[in-house]
Design a protein around this motif. Structure first.
Motif, PDB file in Angstrom:
ATOM      1  N   GLN A 179       0.827  -1.210   0.000  1.00  0.00           N
ATOM      2  CA  GLN A 179       0.000   0.000   0.000  1.00  0.00           C
ATOM      3  C   GLN A 179       0.858   1.255   0.000  1.00  0.00           C
ATOM      4  OE1 GLN A 179      -3.579  -0.052   2.621  1.00  0.00           O
ATOM      5  NE2 GLN A 179      -2.944  -2.144   3.095  1.00  0.00           N
ATOM      6  N   GLU A 210       1.802   1.747  -3.590  1.00  0.00           N
ATOM      7  CA  GLU A 210       0.687   2.145  -4.449  1.00  0.00           C
ATOM      8  C   GLU A 210       0.235   3.570  -4.178  1.00  0.00           C
ATOM      9  OE1 GLU A 210      -2.138  -0.861  -3.574  1.00  0.00           O
ATOM     10  OE2 GLU A 210      -1.321  -2.316  -5.010  1.00  0.00           O
ATOM     11  N   GLN A 248       5.785  -6.587  -6.779  1.00  0.00           N
ATOM     12  CA  GLN A 248       4.980  -5.373  -6.642  1.00  0.00           C
ATOM     13  C   GLN A 248       5.799  -4.139  -7.003  1.00  0.00           C
ATOM     14  OE1 GLN A 248       1.806  -5.794  -5.929  1.00  0.00           O
ATOM     15  NE2 GLN A 248       1.350  -3.609  -6.214  1.00  0.00           N
ATOM     16  N   VAL A 256       4.856  -1.445  -9.874  1.00  0.00           N
ATOM     17  CA  VAL A 256       4.624  -0.025  -9.599  1.00  0.00           C
ATOM     18  C   VAL A 256       5.614   0.854 -10.350  1.00  0.00           C
ATOM     19  CG1 VAL A 256       4.693   1.720  -7.781  1.00  0.00           C
ATOM     20  CG2 VAL A 256       3.552  -0.452  -7.366  1.00  0.00           C
TER      21      VAL A 256
END
Length: 1578
Positions: free
Chosen positions: A1442, A1445, A1513, A1517
């Motif tokens: 998170q 993101e 991830q 990103v």
């Protein structure tokens, strides 16, 4: 004829009290039934007030009301009821309106101390005849006494019964009088009982709260439903205790009324309860969710959601009781889900509104059970800590017990419903409830290799009871090979794991599997049952290991120790029901007999070998001695074995070392553990095979010669073994062995233990060639095991014979010249008697011999031989514990045991005569002055542990009063002090005031009247003891003590310098301190003036006016200071408080230390003015004290007192800040310098760091940035100090004190300069929340709790500290919400994800698989056994994702992520490829089962998967910006494919959880209480 016989029998020391009082109750019952006929015959009352019969009956019942014999109290209770009923009927018949017996009995009850349980039995019987109001008026302290009883387990049932009897009587009287509605009745109840129940339910004592909720609350709501409203009004606060009481009330309401509708506010409060740090509150809230009056009532959606939030956060609780209660609550919820689902499927569920409701409830039930199953299995990873695995196993056991159709033949209740197959079919059609899948099997198999017995045994039980009958053949073969390897490990835990594995394989295999296992060829081909095959195989293994040990014991201990094979034999033969059944088969008797005979022969040879190896063979009598070898002899013998094993070329060692070498440890472990296992095995075999339930037609599996051989093995172990663990284990087996023989009908078998006893008694009285230390080593256990085996229901001839022989032997005169290096037979006899008294298996059987044993112990205390005196004091201690019972729970520091001196002497009249005789001898005048009496102090100690008794004419305790009062003249201080304590139980409460007055009058009224200072001191000690007892129990009012106070006031000179002895002045002042409200105002002022004058004129040590120190002067000064403090706090007088503060600022160290210790003890906590003034005084002097460099102990006390006074944040005032104006920074600087540079020691460092945190919390400004940085660095250093719990606790406490004050301004960029420090502090908190000490985690969770509040609430009362895991969640959410864009946030969280070298872990595992023995006997302890890096890594992963993101493109956080990817990405990809190579090419097949139990491997793989998921991830990103990382060479899709492939391979081998699970342990979830939109019935 009956009653006189009963009275006569109760006076004798016979074990027949149960039957005596049963007969007494039956006699009274028959008397009641025959009253009419007796009245007709005699024409008079049978139980008139002045009849001898009534007096004898009441005296008999009172004397034995406290008897400890089980079952007697019920008969006495019944007898009291019958006696009062007969008396009532006679009063009615003869129209007697006075009925004085009731008042006399009530008065006797009131006069007894509340600690005596026997008083509540007649009280319950009196209430129906006198009425509730009359009883309560005569006994106004009853509610408070019931409250005290509820905090003591053994008094709780009696107190609850009194409460129920009184409330029933009140309700009956109210309804008979037709006085009003139920609401009015509830208001009438509240007048008397609401304060009691409210105080109990809000008590900080868990035992008091629990007992009140369980015994009183639910019963009250059932009896008086209208009491719910006044009770609920009492529990509306936000403190923890109010929450606990509120939940208890809701739970009681739910149990009475069924479903309980809750609104938004109640649900929010319930969520708060589920997240609090108090275990009792969480368990109560959980119980509220799970319980229901009807098991087929489904769980609401709210209940299911709250359970899903609660359970993952409570898996790692370190309280065993919490885990057990958690399992019980979840089991109730599962039963509700199961039964409600079955009702839905049968179509018999209650109709509900809305279509498809039944299908939704079924789906909800099936889904929750599936979720709980996966949660439990995922938590069984070896990387989890013990607490999480144990809780997960308990939850898994609840799931399998409730939601499978496995039938348990050994259970009468808890069997699955007959229609369970319908629900199972429905769930499996939905793709759920695959309880016995391969991942679940692998998870339990990994637990079989755990290092703790609890995990292994519970996992084995689940596998055996619920999983399919046989393991798949490849798994069985791999497990068998692993079991073979671990059985040969010298590490005890690994060998025990091998034994559990072997037993589990035996129970989960069939004939086909047996053929595949590499058992002994002869066993596999010729023996017809699995049990025989395994027994033969393990026996051959043991015999092979024995041969190795005969050749080289050192090599055997390192590579093939025998304890693993013996443990496996014990488990397979004794713990497998199928093996016991096969032993009863007629066709297998001969085969089993051969195997068992060979087994007993083998263990006999092993025992002789091992004990002989430890026996020093010096001297011709070495083989014949009955004593165990000394430790020096064992050390020499082991050294010889090591030299033989290593060879002559390796004789030179490191030299003399105080530590045992690895070789010493190997041999000792092999010997002691093997001997212990042999004892357990032989005892279990005898218990199993000599059971009376076995068919009589079968031949003996253990023939007489075999049993005699086993008996000799036990004797050899107990007589030649010195290791207490081995002796204890062998004793457990020998007790079973003797019990089986003594209870067998064959006289030849019964004769074996009798013969051993006679041999032992004969050996005991013979001469010894060496010393027996450690309380005679295993020798006493030989006797205890034999006599414990006798049937308790019958006479104990062996026990009687043994004790009588020992008493006679111990009483024989000592020889004129004994050898101090040898144990005397008399000493050994005393040790054996002590062991018999302490033996739990004998219970109260030894009490019949208590009197001669006590007399022997008291005589032994005067022996000229030290060993005799030492043994005698141990026997006396054991007898005291047995006679008085184990000490019960304590409340407010007062013992709660209820045995009074009156009852004690009534139960043991002969013993009372012995004690009194010894006491009179000790106090009798002797020519030539006083003499020491060794038994005196012991007798006084025994008397002091009793409670005061009743005041009755001819009381047996009355003769003790004179000798005890005479001991006030003793020249020995300890005797005077103990005599004062012993005086308390001798004086009945009604006589206290009279004796106090007598003692006060005996004090000298003028200086010239003193004849003996010792006598005056003894009288003062007696006064103080009696007054302390009276004031503690509330038995004497201020008015009743006023005459005593007047007599003391007349002797006020004892406080003045005219009395030159400081100790006498201190003792007199201590007496006066116990009478603050009884003294006249003028005398009270005189005391304070005298003290102020004395203390104000004290010069500082070393000054010219300072006189030579006088003995006792420091005690006097401290007593005076304590008195001034107590009086100032009691009166809250500003002048007295100012005087105390002035004394604190004086330079006299005695006065300062006395006041500081008084503050720390918390004696002034009720006076806020006093605490405020003292706190300001300490703050004002803080800088000067720190600069003076006082000694460390004074500084520690000073800072501890300061912290105690400001323990509550609300106690800091503006005045406190002004006191530090201008000196706060310098004080903080001095304290931090002390922490950083002075190395003051952990205790002072704790206080210094916490004091610095206190100042920082209230004086943190923009100019203090450098000090904040230094403080934060000190916290970081202390928090990572693995060797000192004190320092970690200091860091956690400091974080809770000042952390929120530092972090709060950094939120929302209010003070950007504090953001880095705030991140570091949160990082420290996350680390401390993983600490193995509960108190450290609790303090760290307090920091998280304060940050959950709004800034205005930080310094307010009522902050509910959250549970550790809830606190961790809230900190992570805070990081996301407030510091998500800061670049250091990402890096700080990455610090908590360890980097483990997977290759080295795998290589070590491979090396261990081919190594014949582990590298060392003991594994290296983890620095923090509570921490779970894998669980924390999985919890941090969604937070890190998170953060990535949320961060905008090109942000500093993305730059930090790219740097991390460049540094770690290539190596991580190589590790993934290495995993794929190992587990796809079959490389790991050889050590696959061992890998299942390797915690380091599981942790390394779990962290690797988390890091790989994070890399994927980051790639996603960052996009194209991350594709050019050197050495990575893959994008997001390729990385995810590689990760999926590796995780799939690991899942196949049981090394990773099944992917796409949304319930991993510790997964970040919404905090409880954040959703206020739920409405449901709970």
């Amino acid at each position: 004829m009956v009653f006189p016989a009963v009275c006569a029998l109760t006076r004798e020391q016979k074990d027949c009290h149960y039957y005596c009082f049963q007969a007494c109750a039956l006699w009274l019952q028959r008397l009641r039934e025959s009253l009419a006929a007796l009245w007709h015959l005699t024409g008079t009352r049978i139980l008139a007030q002045d009849t001898e019969l009534l007096q004898e009956v009441t005296q008999l019942l009172w004397n034995n009301a406290e008897t400890p014999v089980e079952g007697v109290s019920e008969f006495i209770h019944s007898s009291f009821r019958l006696l009062l009923e007969i008396y009532h009927l006679e009063c009615q018949h003869f129209q007697d309106q006075e009925r004085s017996l009731y008042k006399q009995m009530l008065q006797r009850v009131v006069s007894m101390p509340w600690q005596i349980k026997a008083r509540y039995v007649p009280l319950c019987a009196i209430v129906p005849y006198m009425g509730s109001q009359q009883v309560l008026d005569a006994y106004p302290d009853l509610p408070q006494h019931l409250l005290s009883c509820l905090s003591t387990n053994h008094l709780c049932p009696a107190a609850a019964e009194v409460y129920k009897v009184l409330v029933r009587q009140q309700c009956s009287e109210w309804r008979d009088g037709q006085r009003g509605t139920e609401v009015a009745l509830a208001e009438h109840w509240a007048l008397r009982w609401l304060p009691l129940l409210s105080q109990a339910l809000c008590s900080p004592l868990p035992i008091l709260q629990s007992n009140a909720a369980n015994h009183l609350l639910t019963w009250t709501l059932r009896q008086l439903p209208a009491t719910q409203a006044p009770l609920a009004a009492q529990f509306g606060g936000k403190d923890t205790m109010s929450l606990r009481a509120w939940v208890s009330l809701l739970k009681a309401q739910k149990s009475v009324a069924g479903a309980l509708p809750l609104g938004d506010e109640a649900l929010e409060r319930l969520s708060l309860c589920l997240g609090t740090c108090e275990e009792g509150v969480r368990l109560a809230a959980l119980g509220l969710l799970c319980c229901s009056p009807n098991t087929n009532q489904p769980l609401s959606g709210t209940e299911v959601q709250l359970l899903r939030e609660f359970l993952p956060l409570n898996l790692n609780c370190d309280s065993s009781s919490f885990r057990q209660l958690l399992q019980a609550a979840v089991r109730k919820a599962l039963v509700r889900l199961r039964d409600s689902s079955l009702a839905q499927l049968r179509g018999k569920a209650p109709r509900r509104s809305g279509p498809g409701n039944g299908a939704e409830l079924l789906a909800q039930a099936v889904g929750f059970v599936e979720w709980l199953l996966q949660l439990s299995v995922a938590s069984l990873s070896p990387g989890s800590n013990y607490q999480r695995k144990k809780t997960a196993l308990l939850l898994l056991a609840a799931v399998l017990e409730t939601c499978t159709d496995t039938w348990s033949p050994d259970r009468k209740k808890g069997q699955p419903p007959r229609t369970m197959a319908t629900l199972l079919s429905y769930a499996r059609q939905s793709g759920c409830w695959d309880f016995f899948s391969q991942p679940n099997l692998f998870a339990l198999l990994s637990c079989l290799q755990d290092s703790t017995n609890e995990i292994r045994d519970l996992a084995s039980e689940l596998l055996v009871r619920y999983f399919p009958a046989t393991f798949p053949e490849p798994i069985a073969l791999a497990l068998f090979q692993l079991a073979q390897d671990t059985l040969g490990s010298p590490r005890v835990q690994e060998a025990e794991a091998g034994a559990v594995l072997m037993k589990t394989i035996l129970q989960k295999s069939d004939s086909g599997t047996m053929k595949s296992l590499s058992l002994e060829a002869e066993a596999a081909l010729t023996l017809p049952t699995r049990g025989l095959c395994f027994a033969q195989h393990l026996l051959h293994m043991l015999q092979a290991q024995y041969k190795v040990a005969c050749q080289d014991l050192l090599r055997a201990a390192a590579t093939a120790p025998m304890h693993g094979a013996i443990a496996a034999l014990r488990r397979c033969l004794l713990q497998v029901p199928e093996v016991a059944e096969s032993m009863q088969a007629a066709e297998l008797v001969q085969s089993w007999q051969e195997v068992l005979t060979h087994l007993v022969t083998t263990v006999r040879d092993i025992t002789s070998l091992l004990l002989g190896a430890l026996q020093s063979q010096q001297g011709p009598s070495a083989d014949e001695q009955a004593a165990a070898p000394s430790f020096a002899e064992m050390g020499n013998a082991i050294g010889s074995l090591i030299m033989l094993g290593k060879g002559q070329g390796q004789e030179e060692e490191e030299g003399d070392s105080i530590l045992l070498s690895e070789e010493h440890s190997l041999i000792l472990t092999c010997c002691w553990v093997s001997v212990k296992e042999i004892g357990l095995l032989l005892g279990g075999l005898a218990e199993l095979l000599l059971s009376p339930a076995l068919p009589a037609g079968l031949g003996p599996l253990l023939p007489l010669p075999t049993l005699q051989m086993a008996s000799r093995v036990f004797q050899e172990i107990l007589l030649r073994c010195r290791h207490w663990g081995a002796v204890e284990g062998c004793s457990m087996g020998f007790t079973k062995f003797c019990a089986a023989l003594l209870n067998h009908p064959d006289p030849e078998l019964q004769a074996i233990p009798r013969a051993v006893l006679e041999q032992g008694l004969e050996a005991l009285s013979g001469p010894r060639s060496s010393s027996i230390t450690r309380r005679a080593a295993g020798f006493p256990m030989l006797f205890l095991c034999i006599v414990s085996g006798e049937t308790p229901a019958q006479a104990r001839p062996l026990l009687t014979r043994c004790i009588q022989t020992l008493l006679a032997l111990a009483a024989t005169a000592l020889p004129q010249d004994w050898d101090q290096t040898l144990d005397l037979p008399q000493v050994c006899a005393l040790h054996v008697l002590q062991t018999l008294v302490r033996g739990a298996g004998l219970g109260g059987a030894v009490l019949c011999h208590a009197t001669p044993m006590m007399a022997l112990a008291l005589r032994g205390l005067g022996s000229p031989c030290w060993a005799m005196r030492n043994a005698a004091i141990q026997l006396f201690s054991a007898l005291t514990s047995r006679l008085l019972g184990q000490p019960g729970s304590h409340r407010d520091g007062c013992p709660s045991e209820g045995l009074s001196l009156h009852a004690f002497l009534g139960q043991h009249p002969k013993l009372g005569a012995v004690l009194l005789g010894e006491l009179k001898v000790a106090t009798a005048p002797t020519s030539g002055g006083p003499r020491l009496h060794p038994a005196l102090h012991a007798i006084l100690t025994l008397l002091a542990q009793l409670q005061p008794g009743t005041d009755s004419p001819g009381s047996p305790s009355a003769p003790f009063l004179g000798p005890l009062l005479g001991l006030a003249e003793s020249p020995i201080y300890a005797v005077r002090a103990m005599a004062a304590k012993a005086l308390v139980p001798v004086v009945p409460p009604p006589q206290r005031c009279r004796l106090l007055l007598q003692l006060a009058r005996q004090l000298p009224a003028a200086p010239g009247q003193i004849l003996s200072h010792n006598t005056v001191h003894g009288r003062l000690l007696q006064l103080r003891a009696l007054l302390a007892s009276a004031t503690a129990s509330g038995g004497l009012s201020a008015e009743a003590l006023h005459p005593v106070a007047l007599q003391l006031e007349a002797r006020g000179w004892l406080l003045t310098p005219a009395q030159r002895c400081p100790l006498l002045r201190a003792a007199f002042l201590q007496v006066l301190a116990l009478l603050p409200t009884s003294l006249s105002p003028g005398f009270a002022q005189y005391i304070c003036d005298t003290i102020s004058t004395k203390l104000g004129s004290l010069p500082q040590r070393g000054e010219p006016g300072c006189a030579e120190p006088q003995v006792g002067s420091a005690v006097l000064h401290q007593t005076m200071a304590h008195f001034m403090c107590s009086e100032a706090a009691r009166l809250a007088d500003s002048e007295r408080i100012a005087a105390v503060c002035s004394l604190l600022q004086q330079p006299n160290p005695d006065i300062q230390l006395a006041i500081l210790s008084w503050v720390i003890a918390g004696e002034g906590g009720t006076c806020k003015e006093m605490e405020n003034a003292l706190g300001l005084t300490l703050l004002e002097s803080l800088r000067s004290v720190l600069q003076e460099g006082r000694d460390k102990e004074f500084l520690r006390l000073y800072l501890e007192a300061l912290l105690h006074l400001y323990r509550d944040p609300s106690s800091w005032s503006q005045e406190a800040s002004s006191k530090l104006q201008g000196s706060s920074a310098s004080c903080l600087e001095l304290l931090l310098h002390m922490v950083e540079a002075e190395c003051p020691g952990p205790d002072l460092l704790f206080q210094a760091l916490c004091a610095a945190s206190l100042l920082l919390a209230h004086q943190c400004g923009d100019e203090d940035g450098a000090l904040v940085e230094r403080w934060c660095a000190a916290l970081e250093e202390c928090s990572r100090c693995p060797w000192s719990e004190v320092l970690r606790l200091a860091a956690a406490h400091s974080l809770r004190t000042a952390g929120a004050a530092v972090v709060q301004p950094a939120l929302r960029a209010a003070r950007p300069s504090l953001v880095p420090v705030a991140l570091r502090l949160i990082n420290v908190a996350i680390h401390l929340l993983q600490d193995e000490e509960r108190e450290v985690r609790h303090e760290a969770s307090g920091f998280a709790s304060l940050l959950r509040q709004s800034p205005g609430e930080l310094l307010q009362d009522g902050c509910i500290f959250v549970q550790d895991n809830v606190g961790l969640q809230s900190l992570l959410e805070l990081l996301l919400r407030e510091f998500g864009e800061h670049p250091e946030t990402f890096n700080s969280l990455l610090q908590h994800i360890p980097t483990l070298d997977l290759r080295s872990v795998v290589e070590e595992l491979e090396a261990n698989n081919f190594s014949p023995r582990p590298a060392s006997l003991y594994k290296e302890d983890e620095p923090n056994v509570f921490a779970e890096p894998a669980v924390l890594a999985r919890q941090l992963l969604p937070v890190l994702v998170q953060l990535l993101e949320k961060a905008p493109t090109g942000s500093p956080l993305h730059a930090s992520a790219l740097q991390w990817l460049e540094a770690k990405g290539p190596g991580l990809l190589r590790d993934l490829q290495y995993c794929k190579h190992c587990w796809s090419q079959g490389t790991a097949v050889h050590w696959g089962m061992k890998a299942l139990g390797c915690a380091r491997l599981h942790t390394a793989l779990a962290v690797l998967l988390v890091r790989a998921r994070l890399v994927a991830q980051v790639l996603q990103v960052l996009g194209e910006g991350a594709t050019a990382v050197p050495g990575l060479g893959c994008g997001t899709q390729e990385m995810e494919q590689e990760l999926e492939l590796v995780q799939g391979l690991l899942v196949q081998h049981g090394l990773a959880p099944v992917p796409n699970q949304d319930n991993a342990p510790g997964e970040l979830r919404p905090l409880p209480g954040t959703d206020n939109s739920r409405h449901a019935a709970v």
